[in-house]
Design a protein around this motif. Structure first.
Motif, short mmCIF file in Angstrom:
data_model
loop_
_atom_site.label_atom_id
_atom_site.label_comp_id
_atom_site.label_asym_id
_atom_site.label_seq_id
_atom_site.Cartn_x
_atom_site.Cartn_y
_atom_site.Cartn_z
N UNK A 18 -12.54 -2.03 -36.00
CA UNK A 18 -13.17 -1.81 -37.22
C UNK A 18 -14.80 -1.75 -37.37
N UNK A 19 -15.51 -2.77 -36.21
CA UNK A 19 -16.85 -2.61 -36.05
C UNK A 19 -17.28 -1.44 -35.56
N UNK A 20 -16.26 -1.09 -34.57
CA UNK A 20 -16.87 0.26 -33.82
C UNK A 20 -16.66 1.45 -35.10
N UNK A 21 -15.71 1.48 -35.76
CA UNK A 21 -15.45 2.66 -36.71
C UNK A 21 -16.81 2.73 -37.81
N UNK A 22 -17.01 1.23 -38.32
CA UNK A 22 -17.97 1.20 -39.25
C UNK A 22 -19.42 1.73 -38.69
N UNK A 23 -19.76 1.37 -37.20
CA UNK A 23 -20.99 1.76 -36.77
C UNK A 23 -20.92 3.25 -36.40
N UNK A 24 -19.97 3.83 -36.11
CA UNK A 24 -19.89 5.24 -35.73
C UNK A 24 -20.00 6.13 -36.97
N UNK A 25 -19.31 5.92 -38.11
CA UNK A 25 -19.29 6.35 -39.22
C UNK A 25 -19.56 5.56 -40.45
N UNK A 26 -20.90 5.31 -40.83
CA UNK A 26 -21.19 4.59 -41.88
C UNK A 26 -21.02 5.26 -43.40
N UNK A 27 -20.87 6.56 -43.21
CA UNK A 27 -20.66 7.17 -44.52
C UNK A 27 -19.38 6.96 -45.23
N UNK A 28 -18.29 6.38 -44.40
CA UNK A 28 -17.28 6.18 -44.82
C UNK A 28 -17.06 4.93 -45.96
N UNK A 29 -18.39 4.22 -46.00
CA UNK A 29 -18.46 3.12 -46.85
C UNK A 29 -19.69 3.27 -47.56
N UNK A 30 -19.92 4.36 -48.11
CA UNK A 30 -20.99 4.75 -49.01
C UNK A 30 -20.31 4.14 -50.47
N UNK A 31 -21.55 4.08 -51.44
CA UNK A 31 -21.05 3.49 -52.54
C UNK A 31 -20.48 4.61 -53.49
N UNK A 32 -20.47 5.69 -53.19
CA UNK A 32 -19.63 6.82 -53.83
C UNK A 32 -18.20 6.71 -53.34
N UNK A 33 -18.07 6.84 -52.02
CA UNK A 33 -16.57 6.80 -51.64
C UNK A 33 -16.07 5.51 -52.17
N UNK A 34 -16.57 4.37 -52.03
CA UNK A 34 -16.01 3.16 -52.47
C UNK A 34 -15.48 3.07 -53.72
N UNK A 35 -16.36 3.87 -54.73
CA UNK A 35 -16.18 3.91 -56.14
C UNK A 35 -14.99 4.82 -56.61
N UNK A 36 -14.93 5.91 -55.70
CA UNK A 36 -13.57 6.76 -55.72
C UNK A 36 -12.52 6.10 -55.25
N UNK A 37 -12.54 5.40 -54.32
CA UNK A 37 -11.29 4.77 -53.76
C UNK A 37 -10.89 3.56 -54.72
N UNK A 38 -11.77 2.87 -55.17
CA UNK A 38 -11.13 1.86 -56.13
C UNK A 38 -10.75 2.37 -57.54
N UNK A 39 -11.25 3.43 -57.93
CA UNK A 39 -10.72 4.01 -59.20
C UNK A 39 -9.31 4.60 -58.86
N UNK A 40 -9.17 5.27 -57.65
CA UNK A 40 -7.79 5.66 -57.26
C UNK A 40 -6.92 4.53 -57.26
N UNK A 41 -7.22 3.33 -56.58
CA UNK A 41 -6.30 2.33 -56.26
C UNK A 41 -6.14 1.81 -57.77
#
Length: 61
Positions: A18-41
Motif C-alpha cells: 500500500x505504501x509503495x502504491x501511494x508513493x508511486x501513484x499519488x493521483x489515485x488519492x486526490x480529493x476528486x477521485x475520493x469524492x467520486x468513489x464515496x458517491x458511488x459507494x
C-alpha cells in the motif's frame, strides 16, 4: 504460533504494498477521485439496502 507469525508477516507485506502504491501513484488519492468513489459507494449501499428490504418483504408474504 506459526499462524500468528504468518498473519503479522502478511499484514507487513500488505502495508508495504500500500505504501509503495501511494508513493508511486499519488493521483489515485486526490480529493476528486475520493469524492467520486464515496458517491458511488453511497449509491451502491442504498441500492443494497433497498434490494434487501424488498427481499425481506417478499419472504414475509
Amino acid at each position: 504460533m506459526v499462524a500468528g507469525f504468518l498473519t503479522i508477516l502478511g499484514f507487513g507485506v500488505l502495508i508495504w504494498i500500500l505504501l509503495k502504491t501511494i508513493k508511486n501513484q499519488p493521483e489515485l488519492f486526490s480529493s476528486e477521485n475520493l469524492s467520486k468513489s464515496f458517491t458511488l459507494m453511497g449509491v451502491l449501499a442504498l441500492l443494497l439496502i433497498v434490494s434487501i428490504g424488498f427481499v425481506v418483504l417478499m419472504l414475509r408474504q
